[in-house]
Design an enzyme around this catalytic site. Structure first.
Site, PDB file in Angstrom:
ATOM      1  N   THR A 388      75.119  -4.449   7.686  1.00 17.70           N
ATOM      2  CA  THR A 388      75.682  -5.121   6.522  1.00 17.70           C
ATOM      3  C   THR A 388      75.779  -6.581   6.911  1.00 17.70           C
ATOM      4  OG1 THR A 388      76.864  -3.109   5.884  1.00 17.70           O
ATOM      5  CG2 THR A 388      77.760  -5.139   5.019  1.00 17.70           C
ATOM      6  N   GLY A 500      79.736  -0.666   9.392  1.00 18.44           N
ATOM      7  CA  GLY A 500      79.992   0.707   8.978  1.00 18.44           C
ATOM      8  C   GLY A 500      81.446   1.074   9.173  1.00 18.44           C
TER       9      GLY A 500
END
Length: 605
Positions: A388, A500
């Site tokens: 991400t 995560g």
């Protein structure tokens, strides 16, 4: 008390080690007016360019978001989704209230609870992570364009110009970036193989990577963002999906909406913590963790990353993640006990269950009675990717943006929409594919996160902003909806991370390191990390974490694991903190860019 003495003595022996995390780092980047911190230097420069032209933090954040879609294709995106937290500064935005934009991906209408199971009811490997059936309806374009329209100054066409230029003219690849483009998932799909890997003639360090198809797509969005969801581009996306057995239709795109949700507000040792509501699990788990820890004076317990601190912080993580797994999901589909989870009395009850000398095995942990409803059953374990990206922005008026967005796994589903040049997410894997089947992280969640049409998957993304207390009577979390229009407290810290299931613990560690332990933001970003998530009952450490505190935790009774300890090719690390702090005395902005990657940048003016 013997075991506590052992932990404390090792803590003392680790004092020099712990403090060396701060000493060994380069100092933070400083600026008097405004600051941008991202994982990529070109994206940071795009944001600073917009700020220098008079744009506010939202203008700069939108410029950064679109620029990262070009220069950081592993996670930056227009084919994914995420969250943006906005806190007003001295010149109040929209009545002085903070805002939380949820532009998370949604399950297509054709999605179903058992869509990734075979005839025997077993999960089909990689079906939810690779290929067209892995993608949820993208939200990034809607989210960024909504933010610009509602809260920006300069207009979409201007703030998108840096991204369009980077796509059209290209950017120079570092060795690390060129190596990343060797991803096996990209090789599986023709358009991805052609664009990112030149049909097998892989890019090398120093080469310029141009993306003309993406440049044209960005130009179309800058002219008319509705084209992506309700125009010709939406039809092109839907046609591509149909031709490749995907699920996203033109109707799915037309139905997508950004959600303005009420940010969560908590307090920790005299600071106001503004953070993310569901479908982020991160904010409420962060607040519950901090509430538990608020009963301790951590610097007196031991220095940063000392065994004595690690013990207390880990036990707070363990308890908050237990609640995360049982209760959280999409707020449009579920009622969640957020007020109970944020109740200081509940935290106090949890704190009483923490043994000062040894761990509480997760299998024996019993939730304090009288606070929470019975959790739904059965439990399920969804997959959540560490790939991400996060960015932080503060402008000259003190407006702050903390934003985290993602494709889920690196390069998402691997599928590039042919002719449009952007990658699609594999966010459907963030749902629980099957009840009772553990994922690669062993992360527990309940049926609140089961797949359903139009649903947004639960996330750990935790964009957060810390300030001195304001006089907001703004606590929907506690059942109230009133909001006073007042000047907010002085800004102190803007933070977030990818990672995560480790995002929440990374954000908590960064916050504690800076606010409690006095590390500067660069040292906080770079300090080695530890993580516990209730199940599996393992205290995890990054590979670079010093051995002495790990040995102390093992001696105290923890099961410990160093990330990728026996993999010589892996750095064994997670997260990527992009932090901004404000000096409370001088007002100078300080940027900390995580050195785990070597192409990021903190910059300002």
């Amino acid at each position: 008390m013997a075991r506590f003495a052992r932990i404390s003595s090792v803590a003392l022996s680790c004092t020099l080690l712990a403090s060396s995390f701060a000493v060994a780092q380069t100092p933070p980047v400083t600026a008097p007016h405004a600051m941008v911190v991202t994982i990529h230097h070109d994206a940071t420069d795009a944001g600073v360019e917009i700020l220098r032209e008079g744009g506010n933090a939202i203008d700069a954040a939108v410029a950064v978001g679109f620029a990262l879609a070009v220069v950081h294709p592993a996670a930056g995106n227009i084919g994914g989704g995420g969250f943006m937290l906005i806190r007003p500064g001295t010149k109040a935005l929209a009545h002085g209230q903070p805002h939380f934009l949820d532009y998370r991906e949604k399950a297509p209408a054709a999605a179903g609870t058992n869509m990734y199971l075979d005839a025997q009811g077993n999960v089909i490997p990689k079906m939810s992570t690779v290929g067209s059936k892995a993608s949820g309806v993208p939200g990034t374009v809607a989210g960024l364009t909504y933010a610009e329209k509602q809260y920006g100054r300069l207009g979409l066409a201007r703030v998108m110009q840096p991204a369009i230029k980077l796509a059209r003219d290209g950017y120079v690849l570092t060795e690390e970036e060129a190596h990343t483009l060797h991803s096996g998932v990209l090789s599986q799909f023709p358009a991805s193989y052609r664009i990112f890997q030149r049909n097998g003639r892989f890019y090398e360090a120093g080469e310029r990577f141009r993306q003309p198809e993406l440049a044209h797509t960005l130009e179309r969005i800058a002219t008319d963002p509705e084209d992506f969801y309700r125009g010709k581009m939406a039809a092109e996306i839907a046609d591509f999906e149909k031709a490749n057995n995907g699920l996203i239709t033109a109707q799915d795109l037309a139905m997508y909406q950004v959600k303005e949700r009420t940010p969560l507000v908590g307090h920790y040792h005299g600071y106001e913590v503004l953070t993310s509501p569901p479908p982020s699990s991160g904010g409420i788990v962060l607040l519950e963790t901090l509430n538990i820890l608020s009963g301790y004076d951590l610097p007196k317990v031991g220095p940063d990353r000392s065994p004595a601190q690690i013990h207390l912080i880990t036990e707070a993580f363990r308890r908050a993640y237990m609640d995360r797994g049982d209760y959280l999901g999409d707020p449009d589909f579920n009622t969640m006990p957020l007020a109970q989870m944020a109740d200081p009395k509940y935290a106090e009850a949890w704190r009483k269950t923490i043994d000062p000398t040894k761990p509480s095995p997760s299998a024996t942990l019993v939730r304090p009675a009288g606070f929470m409803p019975e959790p739904p059953q059965p439990e399920a374990q969804p997959h959540e990717s560490p790939q991400t990206t996060h960015f932080s922005v503060v402008d000259a008026d003190g407006n702050a943006v903390s934003s985290t967005y993602t494709l889920n796994f690196g390069f998402g589903s691997g599928v590039t929409v042919d002719g449009l040049g952007f990658l699609l997410n594999d966010e459907m894997d963030d749902f629980a594919s099957k009840m009772g089947v553990p994922n690669g992280f062993g992360l527990i969640q309940g049926p609140a996160n089961a797949i359903a049409p139009g649903k947004r998957p639960l996330s750990s993304m935790t964009p957060t902003i810390v300030s001195e207390p304001s006089s907001y009577t703004y606590h929907k979390l506690l059942g109230h909806t009133t909001s006073s229009v007042v000047r907010p407290g002085k800004l102190r810290l803007v933070l977030g991370s990818p990672g995560g299931s480790t995002i929440i613990t990374t954000v908590a560690n960064d916050l504690i390191s800076v606010l409690d332990n006095g590390l500067d933001v660069q040292a906080g970003a770079d300090a080695p990390r530890f993580h516990h998530q209730y199940l599996p009952d393992v205290l995890q450490f990054e590979k670079t974490f010093p051995q002495a505190p790990i040995a102390a935790m093992k001696a105290a009774g923890y099961v410990t694991k160093r990330e990728a300890e026996f993999d010589e090719k892996s750095a064994g690390q997670w997260g990527d903190s992009e932090l901004i702090a404000v000096d409370p005395k001088t007002g100078v902005l300080m940027g900390g860019q995580d050195k785990r990657h070597h192409f990021g940048k903190a910059a300002g003016y």
